[in-house]
Design a protein around this motif. Sequence first.
Motif, PDB file in Angstrom:
ATOM      1  N   ILE A 221       6.249  47.866  -3.025  1.00 48.26           N
ATOM      2  CA  ILE A 221       7.399  47.748  -3.936  1.00 48.26           C
ATOM      3  C   ILE A 221       7.608  49.063  -4.685  1.00 48.26           C
ATOM      4  O   ILE A 221       8.738  49.544  -4.821  1.00 48.26           O
ATOM      5  N   ALA A 222       6.509  49.656  -5.136  1.00 50.53           N
ATOM      6  CA  ALA A 222       6.622  50.926  -5.853  1.00 50.53           C
ATOM      7  C   ALA A 222       7.100  52.047  -4.938  1.00 50.53           C
ATOM      8  O   ALA A 222       7.888  52.910  -5.340  1.00 50.53           O
ATOM      9  N   ALA A 223       6.655  52.044  -3.685  1.00 51.37           N
ATOM     10  CA  ALA A 223       6.980  53.144  -2.768  1.00 51.37           C
ATOM     11  C   ALA A 223       8.383  53.038  -2.177  1.00 51.37           C
ATOM     12  O   ALA A 223       9.059  54.054  -1.994  1.00 51.37           O
ATOM     13  N   TYR A 224       8.831  51.811  -1.893  1.00 47.23           N
ATOM     14  CA  TYR A 224      10.090  51.634  -1.157  1.00 47.23           C
ATOM     15  C   TYR A 224      11.227  51.079  -2.015  1.00 47.23           C
ATOM     16  O   TYR A 224      12.363  51.019  -1.559  1.00 47.23           O
ATOM     17  N   ALA A 225      10.926  50.659  -3.232  1.00 43.32           N
ATOM     18  CA  ALA A 225      11.931  50.160  -4.180  1.00 43.32           C
ATOM     19  C   ALA A 225      12.893  49.149  -3.553  1.00 43.32           C
ATOM     20  O   ALA A 225      14.109  49.352  -3.557  1.00 43.32           O
ATOM     21  N   PRO A 226      12.391  48.048  -3.003  1.00 43.36           N
ATOM     22  CA  PRO A 226      13.300  47.051  -2.440  1.00 43.36           C
ATOM     23  C   PRO A 226      14.119  46.379  -3.537  1.00 43.36           C
ATOM     24  O   PRO A 226      13.676  46.259  -4.679  1.00 43.36           O
ATOM     25  N   ASP A 227      15.324  45.962  -3.170  1.00 42.63           N
ATOM     26  CA  ASP A 227      16.153  45.226  -4.121  1.00 42.63           C
ATOM     27  C   ASP A 227      15.614  43.819  -4.350  1.00 42.63           C
ATOM     28  O   ASP A 227      15.801  43.251  -5.425  1.00 42.63           O
ATOM     29  N   VAL A 228      14.952  43.258  -3.321  1.00 39.65           N
ATOM     30  CA  VAL A 228      14.455  41.890  -3.440  1.00 39.65           C
ATOM     31  C   VAL A 228      13.185  41.731  -2.613  1.00 39.65           C
ATOM     32  O   VAL A 228      13.051  42.289  -1.530  1.00 39.65           O
ATOM     33  N   LEU A 229      12.250  40.984  -3.178  1.00 41.96           N
ATOM     34  CA  LEU A 229      11.027  40.572  -2.480  1.00 41.96           C
ATOM     35  C   LEU A 229      11.198  39.123  -2.067  1.00 41.96           C
ATOM     36  O   LEU A 229      11.485  38.261  -2.907  1.00 41.96           O
ATOM     37  N   ILE A 230      11.013  38.846  -0.784  1.00 47.50           N
ATOM     38  CA  ILE A 230      11.096  37.479  -0.269  1.00 47.50           C
ATOM     39  C   ILE A 230       9.697  37.008   0.101  1.00 47.50           C
ATOM     40  O   ILE A 230       8.974  37.688   0.843  1.00 47.50           O
ATOM     41  N   ILE A 231       9.321  35.836  -0.419  1.00 48.75           N
ATOM     42  CA  ILE A 231       8.053  35.190  -0.070  1.00 48.75           C
ATOM     43  C   ILE A 231       8.420  33.872   0.597  1.00 48.75           C
ATOM     44  O   ILE A 231       8.860  32.927  -0.054  1.00 48.75           O
ATOM     45  N   ALA A 232       8.232  33.813   1.922  1.00 51.92           N
ATOM     46  CA  ALA A 232       8.817  32.731   2.719  1.00 51.92           C
ATOM     47  C   ALA A 232       7.889  31.529   2.884  1.00 51.92           C
ATOM     48  O   ALA A 232       7.720  30.997   3.974  1.00 51.92           O
ATOM     49  N   GLY A 233       7.304  31.072   1.783  1.00 49.83           N
ATOM     50  CA  GLY A 233       6.560  29.818   1.805  1.00 49.83           C
ATOM     51  C   GLY A 233       5.078  29.963   2.075  1.00 49.83           C
ATOM     52  O   GLY A 233       4.579  31.028   2.434  1.00 49.83           O
ATOM     53  N   ASP A 234       4.352  28.839   1.885  1.00 47.21           N
ATOM     54  CA  ASP A 234       2.893  28.799   1.962  1.00 47.21           C
ATOM     55  C   ASP A 234       2.286  29.868   1.071  1.00 47.21           C
ATOM     56  O   ASP A 234       1.415  30.645   1.487  1.00 47.21           O
ATOM     57  N   ILE A 235       2.751  29.881  -0.155  1.00 46.62           N
ATOM     58  CA  ILE A 235       2.170  30.775  -1.150  1.00 46.62           C
ATOM     59  C   ILE A 235       0.717  30.384  -1.380  1.00 46.62           C
ATOM     60  O   ILE A 235      -0.169  31.234  -1.469  1.00 46.62           O
ATOM     61  N   PHE A 236       0.489  29.076  -1.461  1.00 45.81           N
ATOM     62  CA  PHE A 236      -0.863  28.539  -1.639  1.00 45.81           C
ATOM     63  C   PHE A 236      -1.297  27.833  -0.364  1.00 45.81           C
ATOM     64  O   PHE A 236      -0.478  27.470   0.482  1.00 45.81           O
ATOM     65  N   ASP A 237      -2.602  27.596  -0.262  1.00 46.77           N
ATOM     66  CA  ASP A 237      -3.119  26.978   0.946  1.00 46.77           C
ATOM     67  C   ASP A 237      -3.077  25.458   0.900  1.00 46.77           C
ATOM     68  O   ASP A 237      -3.153  24.808   1.932  1.00 46.77           O
ATOM     69  N   ARG A 238      -2.956  24.897  -0.284  1.00 46.29           N
ATOM     70  CA  ARG A 238      -2.871  23.443  -0.384  1.00 46.29           C
ATOM     71  C   ARG A 238      -2.058  23.066  -1.608  1.00 46.29           C
ATOM     72  O   ARG A 238      -1.793  23.899  -2.481  1.00 46.29           O
ATOM     73  N   ALA A 239      -1.653  21.805  -1.645  1.00 45.37           N
ATOM     74  CA  ALA A 239      -0.757  21.341  -2.696  1.00 45.37           C
ATOM     75  C   ALA A 239      -1.390  21.399  -4.080  1.00 45.37           C
ATOM     76  O   ALA A 239      -0.680  21.509  -5.083  1.00 45.37           O
ATOM     77  N   THR A 240      -2.699  21.314  -4.155  1.00 43.31           N
ATOM     78  CA  THR A 240      -3.402  21.437  -5.443  1.00 43.31           C
ATOM     79  C   THR A 240      -4.328  22.654  -5.364  1.00 43.31           C
ATOM     80  O   THR A 240      -5.539  22.509  -5.180  1.00 43.31           O
TER      81      THR A 240
END
Length: 381
Positions: A35-54
């Motif tokens: 992010i610091a090097a390429y200065a994107p306008d937007v970061l997309i995180i396309a799901g499964d941020i966590f490995d389980r619901a809790t």
Amino acid sequence: MRILHTGDWHLGRQFHAVSLHEDHDVVLAQVEEAIAAYAPDVLIIAGDIFDRATPPQTALRRFNDFVRRVGATSGTAIVLIAGNHDSAAQIGMMGVLADPDRSLVRGPLDPEEKPLLLSDEHGPVAISALPFSFEFAARACYGNDDISCPADVLREQVASARRHLPDGARWVVVAHAFVEGASTSEGERPLTRAVGGIETVPSSVFEGAHYVALGHLHRPQAVGAEHVRYAGAPLAFGFDEEGHDKSMTLVDLAADGSVTTTPIPFVPRRRIRTLRGRLAELLAAPEGSDDLIGIVLTDETPQIDPMKRIRRLYPNAVQLAYERNATAGEQRLREGRVALQRPQEVIVNFVGFVREQEISEAERALVETALGDMVVAGEDA
């Protein structure tokens, strides 16, 4: 418009009971560096941020700290969705206090899929974030009892998103799905709860989108078209991913909607490796390794306490097998696959096993006739 596309972080996951906390810290730091090097306008995180619901509290803190740092040190907007491993309600709550001009956080389904609108010198860009949902929740959300598979869910989501597109806007879609033709890994959980259900969706469901940022599958790849892409997971989560390159994807969206994609490699803290050889040879190595190791012993006879001895050099050895056993298992698997190509023999052998006597010629002819009728019915369908 510049986009940094990633996903499938699976924070809180372990590798054969070995913690990956520090490994995740390393790759998240690399996202911040990009992010610091390429200065994107937007970061997309396309799901499964966590490995389980809790997820564990350590995983929640790790993610919250990451978001705060990105918000404090850059002008990059954030778009994220719930994946099939996430709790939709928990992800949705993360967006309650977020700045609506700089973020779009989507957990539960919404019948009105409104996009995040960003602009560059060429005009508006609409980003539609379509969270993962099982069929039963989609039927309730959209009032459509005919929804029966993941493709039906996505069609409803895309149709809703399309209704909210501004005229002339370039369109980016974020989704968590298994698109037909994509390559899988052993660590991915099925996307349908129906036994024998079809979990794949055609890439044509995203028709009209200029870029489709996908999550769910762990290998970086384009599928169906160059602008329909998985960024892949930042870490390997199974031995079948040994040697695979991991990356996030930098996407430059041009004025005409065409895209240029550039992989930004992740450099993991530890590699996943398989070591093969006799126990004495492995123990004679001049130095060990902190990598995540699978051991395949070629010794003809069982060895005394092999894993304990190996872990003196390789403390993260997590799996051990003897090659003779693995070879026999692979042979049985190959034989089973070949047998499935001759279903009549499978039936004949099964009936003979249950009865403890071979079937008659008349019964064999009946089996052949029934299988032939099934083939004809399938061709006529």
